[in-house]
Design a protein around this motif. Structure first.
Motif, PDB file in Angstrom:
ATOM      1  N   THR A  66       0.813  -1.224   0.000  1.00  0.00           N
ATOM      2  CA  THR A  66       0.000   0.000   0.000  1.00  0.00           C
ATOM      3  C   THR A  66       0.843   1.269   0.000  1.00  0.00           C
ATOM      4  OG1 THR A  66      -0.239  -0.093   2.409  1.00  0.00           O
ATOM      5  CG2 THR A  66      -2.000  -1.091   1.073  1.00  0.00           C
ATOM      6  N   LYS A  67       2.089   1.161   0.369  1.00  0.00           N
ATOM      7  CA  LYS A  67       2.997   2.311   0.276  1.00  0.00           C
ATOM      8  C   LYS A  67       3.229   2.686  -1.185  1.00  0.00           C
ATOM      9  CE  LYS A  67       7.772   3.588   1.364  1.00  0.00           C
ATOM     10  NZ  LYS A  67       9.038   3.099   1.905  1.00  0.00           N
ATOM     11  N   PRO A  77      -2.078   2.620  -4.604  1.00  0.00           N
ATOM     12  CA  PRO A  77      -3.329   2.968  -3.944  1.00  0.00           C
ATOM     13  C   PRO A  77      -4.309   1.780  -4.015  1.00  0.00           C
ATOM     14  CG  PRO A  77      -3.154   4.075  -6.064  1.00  0.00           C
ATOM     15  CD  PRO A  77      -1.857   3.359  -5.838  1.00  0.00           C
ATOM     16  N   GLU A  78      -5.252   1.779  -3.124  1.00  0.00           N
ATOM     17  CA  GLU A  78      -6.196   0.663  -3.013  1.00  0.00           C
ATOM     18  C   GLU A  78      -6.880   0.331  -4.336  1.00  0.00           C
ATOM     19  OE1 GLU A  78     -10.372  -0.103  -0.708  1.00  0.00           O
ATOM     20  OE2 GLU A  78      -8.785   0.902   0.411  1.00  0.00           O
ATOM     21  N   GLU A  79      -7.204   1.352  -5.134  1.00  0.00           N
ATOM     22  CA  GLU A  79      -7.924   1.104  -6.389  1.00  0.00           C
ATOM     23  C   GLU A  79      -7.060   0.408  -7.444  1.00  0.00           C
ATOM     24  OE1 GLU A  79      -6.441   5.393  -6.550  1.00  0.00           O
ATOM     25  OE2 GLU A  79      -7.522   4.181  -5.081  1.00  0.00           O
ATOM     26  N   LYS A  80      -5.762   0.274  -7.203  1.00  0.00           N
ATOM     27  CA  LYS A  80      -4.885  -0.423  -8.140  1.00  0.00           C
ATOM     28  C   LYS A  80      -4.466  -1.800  -7.630  1.00  0.00           C
ATOM     29  CE  LYS A  80      -2.973   3.433 -10.647  1.00  0.00           C
ATOM     30  NZ  LYS A  80      -1.771   3.826 -11.360  1.00  0.00           N
TER      31      LYS A  80
END
Length: 92
Positions: free
Chosen positions: A53-54, A57-60
């Motif tokens: 997550t660093k 982003p969540e959507e990817k």
């Protein structure tokens, strides 16, 4: 120093290779690609959430359970649909 090892895997269906990296810098390189995304086994994600997550982003991030029961055309269709939904409108 970053190192990468290639492992040749023989399978009844087809042979393939896996890359083993000694650090996470390859994720930085992947994240910089246009329209990049990652498909991550849920168990791997649970172990490396902060590292993933660093960089993404969540959507990817597409999470899935990489079990034998999920290695189906339906599961592949779900992944394909997710990719098209997320990235088709960008035209690249």
């Amino acid at each position: 120093m970053t190192a990468r090892y290639t492992l040749n895997i023989h399978s009844n269906i087809r042979n393939y290779t896996a890359e083993i990296h000694t650090d996470y810098s390859f994720l930085d390189q992947l994240a910089e690609l246009p329209n990049s995304a990652v498909l991550v086994d849920r168990k791997v994600y649970d172990l490396y959430t902060e590292i993933i997550t660093k960089r993404f982003p969540e959507e990817k991030i597409f999470l899935f359970d990489a079990t034998e029961n999920n290695k189906t055309f339906d599961a592949a269709s779900e992944i394909y649909t997710w990719l098209i939904t997320k990235f088709a409108a960008r035209k690249n």
